[in-house]
Scaffold this motif. Sequence first.
Motif, mmCIF file in Angstrom:
data_model
loop_
_atom_site.group_PDB
_atom_site.id
_atom_site.type_symbol
_atom_site.label_atom_id
_atom_site.label_comp_id
_atom_site.label_asym_id
_atom_site.label_seq_id
_atom_site.Cartn_x
_atom_site.Cartn_y
_atom_site.Cartn_z
ATOM 1 N N ASN A 115 69.563 38.025 -20.534
ATOM 2 C CA ASN A 115 69.140 36.988 -19.569
ATOM 3 C C ASN A 115 67.631 36.784 -19.466
ATOM 4 N N VAL A 116 66.867 37.297 -20.427
ATOM 5 C CA VAL A 116 65.419 37.029 -20.444
ATOM 6 C C VAL A 116 65.219 35.611 -20.994
ATOM 7 N N PRO A 117 64.490 34.758 -20.268
ATOM 8 C CA PRO A 117 64.348 33.376 -20.746
ATOM 9 C C PRO A 117 63.543 33.285 -22.047
ATOM 10 N N ASP A 118 62.395 33.977 -22.133
ATOM 11 C CA ASP A 118 61.597 33.934 -23.360
ATOM 12 C C ASP A 118 61.694 35.305 -24.038
ATOM 13 N N LYS A 119 62.705 35.449 -24.866
ATOM 14 C CA LYS A 119 63.004 36.760 -25.459
ATOM 15 C C LYS A 119 61.916 37.188 -26.446
ATOM 16 N N ALA A 120 61.354 36.236 -27.180
ATOM 17 C CA ALA A 120 60.321 36.592 -28.158
ATOM 18 C C ALA A 120 59.097 37.159 -27.441
ATOM 19 N N CYS A 122 58.942 38.561 -24.472
ATOM 20 C CA CYS A 122 59.280 39.858 -23.871
ATOM 21 C C CYS A 122 59.346 40.950 -24.942
ATOM 22 N N ALA A 123 59.909 40.614 -26.092
ATOM 23 C CA ALA A 123 60.000 41.607 -27.188
ATOM 24 C C ALA A 123 58.593 41.985 -27.657
ATOM 25 N N ARG A 124 57.722 40.976 -27.788
ATOM 26 C CA ARG A 124 56.340 41.258 -28.224
ATOM 27 C C ARG A 124 55.620 42.162 -27.223
ATOM 28 N N GLU A 125 55.717 41.817 -25.939
ATOM 29 C CA GLU A 125 55.035 42.608 -24.897
ATOM 30 C C GLU A 125 55.603 44.025 -24.824
ATOM 31 N N SER A 126 56.909 44.131 -25.008
ATOM 32 C CA SER A 126 57.550 45.457 -24.923
ATOM 33 C C SER A 126 57.080 46.337 -26.074
ATOM 34 N N ALA A 127 57.000 45.732 -27.267
ATOM 35 C CA ALA A 127 56.536 46.492 -28.441
ATOM 36 C C ALA A 127 55.093 46.936 -28.209
ATOM 37 N N LYS A 128 54.287 46.031 -27.696
ATOM 38 C CA LYS A 128 52.875 46.352 -27.465
ATOM 39 C C LYS A 128 52.730 47.476 -26.423
ATOM 40 N N ALA A 129 53.620 47.467 -25.448
ATOM 41 C CA ALA A 129 53.559 48.493 -24.392
ATOM 42 C C ALA A 129 54.047 49.849 -24.885
ATOM 43 N N GLY A 130 54.744 49.863 -26.034
ATOM 44 C CA GLY A 130 55.182 51.151 -26.588
ATOM 45 C C GLY A 130 56.675 51.396 -26.570
ATOM 46 N N ALA A 131 57.452 50.361 -26.239
ATOM 47 C CA ALA A 131 58.917 50.545 -26.306
ATOM 48 C C ALA A 131 59.308 50.693 -27.775
ATOM 49 N N GLN A 132 60.297 51.530 -28.022
ATOM 50 C CA GLN A 132 60.712 51.769 -29.405
ATOM 51 C C GLN A 132 61.831 50.833 -29.847
ATOM 52 N N ILE A 133 62.608 50.321 -28.884
ATOM 53 C CA ILE A 133 63.797 49.525 -29.223
ATOM 54 C C ILE A 133 63.849 48.294 -28.318
ATOM 55 N N VAL A 134 64.198 47.138 -28.882
ATOM 56 C CA VAL A 134 64.557 45.999 -28.032
ATOM 57 C C VAL A 134 66.036 45.701 -28.262
ATOM 58 N N GLY A 135 66.707 45.354 -27.190
ATOM 59 C CA GLY A 135 68.147 45.129 -27.268
ATOM 60 C C GLY A 135 68.494 43.660 -27.122
ATOM 61 N N ILE A 136 69.095 43.090 -28.178
ATOM 62 C CA ILE A 136 69.666 41.739 -28.080
ATOM 63 C C ILE A 136 71.048 41.927 -27.502
ATOM 64 N N HIS A 137 71.312 41.296 -26.393
ATOM 65 C CA HIS A 137 72.524 41.664 -25.662
ATOM 66 C C HIS A 137 73.175 40.463 -24.982
ATOM 67 N N PRO A 149 75.585 37.059 -29.474
ATOM 68 C CA PRO A 149 74.178 37.460 -29.631
ATOM 69 C C PRO A 149 73.546 37.049 -30.959
ATOM 70 N N PHE A 150 74.251 36.339 -31.823
ATOM 71 C CA PHE A 150 73.801 36.175 -33.210
ATOM 72 C C PHE A 150 72.515 35.351 -33.365
ATOM 73 N N ALA A 151 72.411 34.238 -32.663
ATOM 74 C CA ALA A 151 71.213 33.387 -32.812
ATOM 75 C C ALA A 151 69.978 34.137 -32.292
ATOM 76 N N ASP A 152 70.135 34.835 -31.180
ATOM 77 C CA ASP A 152 68.991 35.592 -30.622
ATOM 78 C C ASP A 152 68.578 36.718 -31.572
ATOM 79 N N LEU A 153 69.557 37.369 -32.178
ATOM 80 C CA LEU A 153 69.242 38.441 -33.136
ATOM 81 C C LEU A 153 68.405 37.892 -34.287
ATOM 82 N N GLN A 154 68.814 36.754 -34.805
ATOM 83 C CA GLN A 154 68.110 36.151 -35.932
ATOM 84 C C GLN A 154 66.659 35.827 -35.532
ATOM 85 N N ALA A 155 66.501 35.258 -34.351
ATOM 86 C CA ALA A 155 65.158 34.852 -33.897
ATOM 87 C C ALA A 155 64.250 36.064 -33.713
ATOM 88 N N ILE A 156 64.767 37.130 -33.139
ATOM 89 C CA ILE A 156 63.924 38.318 -32.883
ATOM 90 C C ILE A 156 63.658 39.077 -34.189
#
Length: 216
Positions: A115-120, A122-137, A149-156
Amino acid sequence: MARPLIQLALDTLDIPQTLKLASLTAPYIDIFEIGTPSIKYNGIALVKEFKKRFPNKLLLVDLKTMDAGEYEATPFFAAGADITTVLGVAGLATIKGVINAANKHNAEVQVDLINVPDKAACARESAKAGAQIVGIHTGLDAQAAGQTPFADLQAIAKLGLPVRISVAGGIKASTAQQVVKTGANIIVVGAAIYGAASPADAARAPIYEQVVAAAA
Ligand SMILES: O=C([C@H](O)CO)[C@H](O)[C@H](O)COP(=O)(O)O
């Protein structure tokens, strides 16, 4: 290609049934996930029980933390969780709190993009903050409304971020190869295994063998 890890989502509330499912499927599973309904119902004692019974498996506790990141996650890491989840919609302060807790316990954090509106972003910020995994869900309720989840997986996956990508949301035998080829590093499977007549057979033939074949 390194074989992606297979994660079994254990969303059942009944502890004996959950432990039995884990034992039956263990040969084909890399990560046991204590699902959100189960951890809320059964609490931290189940984390300790899993660590005792399955010391060689990775253990993810699907807390879906929304606030008080460090405070909420700390006891679960202390009890033996290798990974806990925090919601992307919680925001960066909470995500960083869980990362702090994980770092203190040599553990890892998965940011769930449900349910994150801008997943890209959020994924970028999470990686920068040091998260090891992002979950497409795609959650169970969204699945019931026909989402996948397929289209979101492809985009991320296309972003090439320095994080592992986990995918969850109705993954089954017929879609396991597709998600591996799209770039998922962790394949989460719940109902397709725990809802099968024979969970061990479902974990082995349709899921494990498909993932191994796709990664070859
Ligand atoms: O995380 C999940 C959901 O939000 C309930 O906790 C599920 O474990 C996840 O969706 C995997 O289960 P399936 O979709 O049944 O494969």
